[in-house]
Design a protein around this motif. Structure first.
Motif, PDB file in Angstrom:
ATOM      1  N   TYR A  88       9.854   2.180   3.399  1.00 55.90           N
ATOM      2  CA  TYR A  88       9.165   0.924   3.653  1.00 55.90           C
ATOM      3  C   TYR A  88       9.518   0.453   5.064  1.00 55.90           C
ATOM      4  N   ARG A 113       5.376   3.939   3.160  1.00 61.80           N
ATOM      5  CA  ARG A 113       4.701   2.768   2.595  1.00 61.80           C
ATOM      6  C   ARG A 113       4.799   1.633   3.611  1.00 61.80           C
ATOM      7  N   PHE A 115       4.072  -1.696   5.799  1.00 63.89           N
ATOM      8  CA  PHE A 115       3.670  -3.058   5.463  1.00 63.89           C
ATOM      9  C   PHE A 115       3.580  -3.877   6.740  1.00 63.89           C
ATOM     10  N   GLU A 120       1.638  -9.321   4.581  1.00 62.88           N
ATOM     11  CA  GLU A 120       2.116  -8.845   3.283  1.00 62.88           C
ATOM     12  C   GLU A 120       3.500  -9.443   3.037  1.00 62.88           C
ATOM     13  N   GLU A 122       5.274 -10.163   0.468  1.00 66.29           N
ATOM     14  CA  GLU A 122       6.150  -9.785  -0.640  1.00 66.29           C
ATOM     15  C   GLU A 122       5.681  -8.491  -1.282  1.00 66.29           C
ATOM     16  N   PHE A 123       6.651  -7.651  -1.646  1.00 69.63           N
ATOM     17  CA  PHE A 123       6.356  -6.459  -2.431  1.00 69.63           C
ATOM     18  C   PHE A 123       7.611  -6.123  -3.237  1.00 69.63           C
ATOM     19  N   THR A 125      10.348  -3.015  -4.751  1.00 72.79           N
ATOM     20  CA  THR A 125      10.849  -1.649  -4.777  1.00 72.79           C
ATOM     21  C   THR A 125      12.010  -1.603  -5.761  1.00 72.79           C
ATOM     22  N   ARG A 129      12.709  -7.650  -5.446  1.00 72.60           N
ATOM     23  CA  ARG A 129      11.559  -8.294  -4.805  1.00 72.60           C
ATOM     24  C   ARG A 129      11.908  -8.437  -3.332  1.00 72.60           C
TER      25      ARG A 129
END
Length: 251
Positions: A88, A113, A115, A120, A122-123, A125, A129
């Motif tokens: 990320y 991945r 971002f 973006e 928030e994601f 893994t 969070r």
């Protein structure tokens, strides 16, 4: 949530300290954050290369991502190879380090991945969070707010002073803050880097429970950084050193 410091120097490593590098663990998930110069040998003190579950990078400067290359080599050339590693990072941040090897050598070793910290926010893994904030630096830099098990770890990457830091680190259990210089940042870098004094002030404004200073200039005195931060913040404060372990949220 547990943080293990693998390195905490900025720009280049010293004989006894790697550049930025942090292992964050929760619920058996192992997240490697910012594998900069000389971080990989420190990582091997704690894990095998195949044990890393994901990598999270704030920006593309080599003191934050160069040792991604030996990590991927160790995983790709293992017998059998390790599964693809989720990476990320802001879009384009890892282009240079991923191009170090011959075409195809690392194929299958990772899943990129990308971002955008602007769009973006928030994601997820594993159990984490990940909140992101675009923070001012020479290149795109993502401040990180990791939440797991009701605990919060905020990390600046590298950043100049900005009101966004108070939001990023608001009531965080641990604020991992870039502190390249103790007191003053040279004028040409002042919009893009921070001092330990500023890190302390940001921690106080944010109401962070604990402050961990990192990215200290290789020729700077960590004791001077600590003293400068404590002039603006009266909470628990340390300098990130290899092997430092923090159980986030336990004071």
């Amino acid at each position: 949530m547990k943080l293990t410091v693998l390195g905490g120097r900025g720009a280049w490593p010293t004989a006894d300290a790697a550049c930025s590098g942090y292992l964050v663990e929760h619920g058996g998930h192992r997240l490697l954050v910012d594998p900069g110069y000389a971080v990989f040998p420190q990582l091997l003190r704690h894990l095998r290369p195949g044990d890393v579950d994901a990598v999270l990078v704030t920006h593309g400067h080599p003191d934050h991502c160069a040792d991604l290359n030996p990590l991927l080599r160790a995983r790709a050339l293992a017998d059998p190879p390790s599964p693809p590693l989720p990476l990320y990072a802001p879009a384009g941040a890892l282009d240079a380090v991923l191009a170090l090897d011959r075409p195809g050598m690392l194929r299958g070793a990772y899943e990129l991945r990308a971002f955008d910290p602007e769009t973006e926010p928030e994601f997820a893994t594993g159990p984490f969070r990940v909140g992101t904030r675009a923070l001012p630096h020479h290149v795109t830099n993502a401040g990180l707010r990791l939440t797991a098990g009701g605990r919060v770890l905020a990390y600046t990457g590298d950043t100049g002073p900005t009101p966004a830091l108070a939001e990023l680190a608001g009531a965080a259990d641990l604020f991992l803050a870039e502190a390249t210089y103790p007191e003053e940042v040279p004028a040409e870098d002042a919009p893009y880097l921070s001092s330990a004094r500023q890190a302390g002030e940001h921690a106080a404004r944010a109401g962070a429970e604990r402050l961990l200073l990192t990215h200290v200039w290789p020729e700077a005195d960590p004791a001077a950084a600590l003293a400068a931060a404590r002039r603006g913040y009266d909470g628990a404060t340390e300098v990130a050193r290899p092997g430092t372990v923090v159980e986030v949220g336990t004071g």
